[in-house]
Design an enzyme around this catalytic site. Sequence first.
Site, PDB file in Angstrom:
ATOM      1  N   ARG A 172      38.461  31.921  47.195  1.00  0.00           N
ATOM      2  CA  ARG A 172      38.849  30.595  46.721  1.00  0.00           C
ATOM      3  C   ARG A 172      37.621  29.721  46.449  1.00  0.00           C
ATOM      4  O   ARG A 172      36.552  29.932  47.039  1.00  0.00           O
ATOM      5  CB  ARG A 172      39.755  29.920  47.751  1.00  0.00           C
ATOM      6  N   ARG A 174      40.764  34.601  40.708  1.00  0.00           N
ATOM      7  CA  ARG A 174      41.193  35.273  41.943  1.00  0.00           C
ATOM      8  C   ARG A 174      42.311  36.275  41.650  1.00  0.00           C
ATOM      9  O   ARG A 174      42.305  37.402  42.164  1.00  0.00           O
ATOM     10  CB  ARG A 174      41.643  34.200  42.924  1.00  0.00           C
ATOM     11  N   TYR A 200      42.702  43.784  61.986  1.00  0.00           N
ATOM     12  CA  TYR A 200      42.315  43.276  60.669  1.00  0.00           C
ATOM     13  C   TYR A 200      40.800  43.212  60.513  1.00  0.00           C
ATOM     14  O   TYR A 200      40.250  43.650  59.502  1.00  0.00           O
ATOM     15  CB  TYR A 200      42.936  41.893  60.480  1.00  0.00           C
TER      16      TYR A 200
END
Length: 335
Positions: A211, A281, A314
Amino acid sequence: MTKDKTRYKYGDYILRERKGRYYVYKLEYENGEVKERYVGPLADVVESYLKMKLGVVGDTPLQADPPGFEPGTSGSGGGKEGTERRKIALVANLRQYATDGNIKAFYDYLMNERGISEKTAKDYINAISKPYKETRDAQKAYRLFARFLASRNIIHDEFADKILKAVKVKKANADIYIPTLEEIKRTLQLAKDYSENVYFIYRIALESGVRLSEILKVLKEPERDICGNDVCYYPLSWTRGYKGVFYVFHITPLKRVEVTKWAIADFERRHKDAIAIKYFRKFVASKMAELSVPLDIIDFIQGRKPTRVLTQHYVSLFGIAKEQYKKYAEWLKGV
């Protein structure tokens, strides 16, 4: 009207003050005796009256629990109308906590703890400062305000849970637009002609897929960037809400760039044929998928909170992501 320090009488209605808030009671006469029946918090009563006047709900008076408890729903009825009335009562009660002090603290909470942008934080403050409307901003704002108040022990967790169950954020219409490579190239050229700094931002957006806010953040301390074997990565570890980037992968070494989001907005405003940076993106995600990069790795690279992978596993995806990113890096060399 008669009154004492904490009690105000208007005909058959009593208004009591308690800890800076007001509660309504109705005088009822039964067998020669006068009883006070609790109606609800003044804010609830007023808001319910306005809603009923506008035809949003029916004409049954709002019922609520006595002061010290959260608003009840005994008089709310059933079905969709009852659910709407319960929401009105809950939101009205929550709005009583929107004092100047709480609003200021809420703004600090949004900016410093939630990592929300200044513009969005101001939008949320504006939303809770006005009567509730069924907009996404208002829905998000009231939910966050309830979480904030509960985190500061200003309201009970049970009340916050009621708000979260009653006030749902409606889904936005899916934006399925993905720019073409030609549109990406054209935008990069327009950015380069406009400003080297703006071009650099767009180039990193194409390389990383993260972002704009995250790009601007890493450029404040570019010396933390790590490069080797044709791939660079920046250990960002920035999470807020459903967003979280551990590493920013890219190719071009970072440098300190003095540019703001307003400069990007100005570029997009001046060049209507340029692709908005948010779509870079989406292009990156689409291209990585074409190159057979696993979806979980794309999520990791772009900073989406895990949906298919347990959170504790993760962060261990870094090594795999670094290898998978090389597929995209190789493709980028030809662009």
